[in-house]
Write a protein that holds these residues in place. Structure first.
Motif, PDB file in Angstrom:
ATOM      1  N   GLU A  76       0.827  -1.207   0.000  1.00 53.70           N
ATOM      2  CA  GLU A  76       0.000   0.000   0.000  1.00 53.70           C
ATOM      3  C   GLU A  76       0.868   1.267   0.000  1.00 53.70           C
ATOM      4  OE1 GLU A  76      -2.102  -3.364   2.126  1.00 53.70           O
ATOM      5  OE2 GLU A  76      -0.139  -2.393   2.282  1.00 53.70           O
ATOM      6  N   ILE A  77       1.920   1.251   0.821  1.00 51.46           N
ATOM      7  CA  ILE A  77       2.838   2.396   0.863  1.00 51.46           C
ATOM      8  C   ILE A  77       3.626   2.479  -0.436  1.00 51.46           C
ATOM      9  CG2 ILE A  77       4.792   3.437   2.066  1.00 51.46           C
ATOM     10  CD1 ILE A  77       2.163   3.527   3.625  1.00 51.46           C
ATOM     11  N   ARG A  78       4.031   1.337  -0.982  1.00 56.81           N
ATOM     12  CA  ARG A  78       4.744   1.352  -2.258  1.00 56.81           C
ATOM     13  C   ARG A  78       3.868   1.933  -3.359  1.00 56.81           C
ATOM     14  NH1 ARG A  78       6.832  -3.585  -0.347  1.00 56.81           N
ATOM     15  NH2 ARG A  78       5.359  -4.827  -1.551  1.00 56.81           N
ATOM     16  N   ARG A  79       2.560   1.667  -3.311  1.00 57.44           N
ATOM     17  CA  ARG A  79       1.655   2.231  -4.315  1.00 57.44           C
ATOM     18  C   ARG A  79       1.643   3.757  -4.223  1.00 57.44           C
ATOM     19  NH1 ARG A  79      -3.227   1.268  -7.128  1.00 57.44           N
ATOM     20  NH2 ARG A  79      -3.260   2.977  -8.652  1.00 57.44           N
ATOM     21  N   VAL A  80       1.630   4.291  -3.015  1.00 62.29           N
ATOM     22  CA  VAL A  80       1.676   5.742  -2.856  1.00 62.29           C
ATOM     23  C   VAL A  80       2.999   6.289  -3.379  1.00 62.29           C
ATOM     24  CG1 VAL A  80       1.613   7.641  -1.194  1.00 62.29           C
ATOM     25  CG2 VAL A  80       0.090   5.686  -0.901  1.00 62.29           C
ATOM     26  N   GLN A  81       4.092   5.560  -3.160  1.00 56.60           N
ATOM     27  CA  GLN A  81       5.378   5.994  -3.690  1.00 56.60           C
ATOM     28  C   GLN A  81       5.349   6.068  -5.211  1.00 56.60           C
ATOM     29  OE1 GLN A  81       7.971   3.180  -1.134  1.00 56.60           O
ATOM     30  NE2 GLN A  81       9.228   5.029  -1.377  1.00 56.60           N
ATOM     31  N   GLU A  82       4.707   5.082  -5.836  1.00 57.56           N
ATOM     32  CA  GLU A  82       4.596   5.103  -7.301  1.00 57.56           C
ATOM     33  C   GLU A  82       3.836   6.330  -7.776  1.00 57.56           C
ATOM     34  OE1 GLU A  82       2.661   1.445  -8.159  1.00 57.56           O
ATOM     35  OE2 GLU A  82       4.403   0.199  -7.659  1.00 57.56           O
ATOM     36  N   LEU A  83       2.788   6.693  -7.046  1.00 60.76           N
ATOM     37  CA  LEU A  83       2.003   7.866  -7.409  1.00 60.76           C
ATOM     38  C   LEU A  83       2.765   9.150  -7.124  1.00 60.76           C
ATOM     39  CD1 LEU A  83      -1.470   6.744  -5.975  1.00 60.76           C
ATOM     40  CD2 LEU A  83      -0.768   6.758  -8.380  1.00 60.76           C
ATOM     41  N   ALA A  84       3.576   9.135  -6.080  1.00 59.84           N
ATOM     42  CA  ALA A  84       4.293  10.347  -5.678  1.00 59.84           C
ATOM     43  C   ALA A  84       5.362  10.743  -6.680  1.00 59.84           C
ATOM     44  CB  ALA A  84       4.917  10.146  -4.298  1.00 59.84           C
ATOM     45  N   GLY A  85       6.100   9.771  -7.213  1.00 61.62           N
ATOM     46  CA  GLY A  85       7.173  10.105  -8.142  1.00 61.62           C
ATOM     47  C   GLY A  85       8.197  11.006  -7.475  1.00 61.62           C
ATOM     48  N   ASP A  86       8.470  12.179  -8.076  1.00 58.90           N
ATOM     49  CA  ASP A  86       9.462  13.084  -7.503  1.00 58.90           C
ATOM     50  C   ASP A  86       8.846  14.131  -6.578  1.00 58.90           C
ATOM     51  OD1 ASP A  86       8.183  14.653  -9.350  1.00 58.90           O
ATOM     52  OD2 ASP A  86       9.967  15.130 -10.537  1.00 58.90           O
ATOM     53  N   THR A  87       7.556  13.985  -6.271  1.00 59.06           N
ATOM     54  CA  THR A  87       6.894  14.856  -5.304  1.00 59.06           C
ATOM     55  C   THR A  87       7.044  14.260  -3.912  1.00 59.06           C
ATOM     56  OG1 THR A  87       5.241  15.471  -6.969  1.00 59.06           O
ATOM     57  CG2 THR A  87       4.719  15.976  -4.677  1.00 59.06           C
ATOM     58  N   ILE A  88       7.379  15.093  -2.934  1.00 57.81           N
ATOM     59  CA  ILE A  88       7.450  14.614  -1.553  1.00 57.81           C
ATOM     60  C   ILE A  88       6.054  14.686  -0.954  1.00 57.81           C
ATOM     61  CG2 ILE A  88       8.367  15.056   0.753  1.00 57.81           C
ATOM     62  CD1 ILE A  88      10.975  15.857  -0.515  1.00 57.81           C
ATOM     63  N   VAL A  89       5.634  13.597  -0.341  1.00 65.75           N
ATOM     64  CA  VAL A  89       4.273  13.434   0.160  1.00 65.75           C
ATOM     65  C   VAL A  89       4.323  13.048   1.638  1.00 65.75           C
ATOM     66  CG1 VAL A  89       2.261  11.888   0.055  1.00 65.75           C
ATOM     67  CG2 VAL A  89       3.234  12.822  -2.053  1.00 65.75           C
ATOM     68  N   THR A  90       3.441  13.641   2.433  1.00 62.29           N
ATOM     69  CA  THR A  90       3.174  13.124   3.773  1.00 62.29           C
ATOM     70  C   THR A  90       1.743  12.601   3.775  1.00 62.29           C
ATOM     71  OG1 THR A  90       2.411  15.259   4.620  1.00 62.29           O
ATOM     72  CG2 THR A  90       4.755  14.755   4.862  1.00 62.29           C
ATOM     73  N   ILE A  91       1.524  11.463   4.429  1.00 60.12           N
ATOM     74  CA  ILE A  91       0.207  10.839   4.357  1.00 60.12           C
ATOM     75  C   ILE A  91      -0.019   9.955   5.571  1.00 60.12           C
ATOM     76  CG2 ILE A  91       1.018   8.833   3.017  1.00 60.12           C
ATOM     77  CD1 ILE A  91      -1.622   9.132   1.362  1.00 60.12           C
ATOM     78  N   GLY A  92      -1.275   9.912   6.041  1.00 62.77           N
ATOM     79  CA  GLY A  92      -1.622   9.136   7.215  1.00 62.77           C
ATOM     80  C   GLY A  92      -2.211   7.780   6.876  1.00 62.77           C
ATOM     81  N   PHE A  93      -2.004   6.807   7.777  1.00 63.39           N
ATOM     82  CA  PHE A  93      -2.498   5.442   7.581  1.00 63.39           C
ATOM     83  C   PHE A  93      -2.507   4.715   8.916  1.00 63.39           C
ATOM     84  CE2 PHE A  93       2.025   5.172   7.529  1.00 63.39           C
ATOM     85  CZ  PHE A  93       2.391   3.902   7.929  1.00 63.39           C
ATOM     86  N   CYS A  94      -3.105   3.541   8.958  1.00 63.45           N
ATOM     87  CA  CYS A  94      -3.082   2.676  10.134  1.00 63.45           C
ATOM     88  C   CYS A  94      -1.918   1.704   9.982  1.00 63.45           C
ATOM     89  CB  CYS A  94      -4.407   1.921  10.265  1.00 63.45           C
ATOM     90  SG  CYS A  94      -4.411   0.672  11.568  1.00 63.45           S
ATOM     91  N   GLU A  95      -0.897   1.866  10.831  1.00 60.05           N
ATOM     92  CA  GLU A  95       0.307   1.055  10.714  1.00 60.05           C
ATOM     93  C   GLU A  95       0.207  -0.205  11.566  1.00 60.05           C
ATOM     94  OE1 GLU A  95       5.161   1.190  11.423  1.00 60.05           O
ATOM     95  OE2 GLU A  95       3.921   2.929  11.988  1.00 60.05           O
ATOM     96  N   LEU A  96       0.558  -1.332  10.973  1.00 53.63           N
ATOM     97  CA  LEU A  96       0.653  -2.604  11.683  1.00 53.63           C
ATOM     98  C   LEU A  96       2.097  -2.842  12.068  1.00 53.63           C
ATOM     99  CD1 LEU A  96      -0.917  -5.177  12.560  1.00 53.63           C
ATOM    100  CD2 LEU A  96      -0.218  -6.203  10.381  1.00 53.63           C
ATOM    101  N   ASP A  97       2.342  -3.051  13.355  1.00 56.75           N
ATOM    102  CA  ASP A  97       3.702  -3.266  13.841  1.00 56.75           C
ATOM    103  C   ASP A  97       4.201  -4.644  13.422  1.00 56.75           C
ATOM    104  OD1 ASP A  97       6.044  -2.677  15.086  1.00 56.75           O
ATOM    105  OD2 ASP A  97       5.261  -2.715  17.123  1.00 56.75           O
TER     106      ASP A  97
END
Length: 300
Positions: A76-97
């Protein structure tokens, strides 16, 4: 050096495909306006809790309507990275330890090639601790654009949280929220709601307290029993709102110059320099007369 930044106000739900499509569209819009740093809200991947209090999906032992639990190194995080490209993004999510069972209300700062920092929400309101464990630290981190610190929602009510980030060198603090209107006596116009007022005042105060740029993102619309108040914004170190969405969905976009603004704002009165830690002892004490008194009244 000038930098264009954008804070997001938008509605995110349990539908991950819909979330990714919205993230992609907002990133396209932000890039078209020159933004290189884009702040998405708390729980933008998978949505927030559908209610607050001791009921519904805040009960820890139920899986009903809980946000999807996501690993920091997951797809899921990798998908956001693909969308982000060279834009720096901050984003919230529910993290599983790594233990596979502990959940955190979390945020991450990334671009297409790197994760720069992550954060687990420290302060928890109104039964949120029944769904999430609490984080335990505030640290800033370097990115190619600026040194950034992150916090989530209720954190902004605590001056110590922003101060910790400022003392760690944060030039931009990103405050991601799923901040709703008041649960009782809600104003007919949510822009006039007392919780909207608090949201906005905290953003102004924390920027001015610490003489930092402040980017506040927030959910908008409704989810479950919550009505979000939007009001994504960018605030300068003097407490001036440079851009805001008000109640609407969209982007608050502003052009900032960190170095030049810091020279101007901190050249005279520099709040971090002029602190007096030698008289602040009770601030970090676990005992205080006020807290003890109100705790006793609450349980009377």
């Amino acid at each position: 050096m000038t930098l264009t930044v954008a804070s997001v106000s938008a509605n995110f739900t349990r539908d991950l495909d819909q979330n990714y499509a919205l993230i992609e569209q907002l990133l396209q819009d932000a890039r078209a306006r020159g933004a290189r740093l884009v702040a998405f809200p708390e729980a933008a991947i998978g949505g927030y809790l559908s209610s607050l209090g001791n009921h519904g999906d805040t009960v820890q032992n139920t899986t009903r309507s809980l946000p999807p639990a996501i690993r920091l190194d997951g797809p899921e995080i990798r998908r956001v990275q693909e969308l982000a490209g060279d834009t720096i993004v901050t984003i919230g999510f529910c993290e599983l330890d790594d233990d596979g069972s502990t959940r955190y209300n979390a945020a991450v700062c990334l671009d297409g090639g790197q994760i720069y920092g992550s954060y687990r929400k420290v302060h928890q309101p109104l039964g949120e601790n029944m769904s999430y464990s609490a984080g335990s630290e505030y640290t800033a981190f370097d990115t190619p654009l600026a040194r950034i610190g992150m916090q989530i929602c209720y954190d902004k009510a605590f001056p110590e949280a922003a101060r910790m980030l400022a003392l760690d060198g944060a030039e931009i603090v990103v405050s991601m929220s799923a901040w709703p209107a008041a649960r009782t006596a809600t104003a007919e116009n949510l822009q006039d709601d007392r919780w909207t007022y608090r949201f906005n005042q905290f953003d102004i105060a924390r920027a001015l307290d610490n003489q930092v740029f402040w980017m506040a993102s927030n959910q908008s619309g409704t989810f479950g029993s919550l009505r979000y108040v939007g009001n994504a914004k960018v605030v300068d170190p003097g407490g001036n709102i440079l851009a805001t969405t008000l109640l609407g969905a969209g982007l608050a976009v502003a052009e900032i110059d960190v170095d030049e603004t810091f020279r101007a704002m901190r050249g005279g009165m520099f709040h971090l320099r002029d602190r007096r830690p030698d008289v602040y002892g009770p601030v970090t004490s676990t005992e205080s007369a006020s807290a003890t008194r109100w705790t006793e009244l609450a349980h009377a």
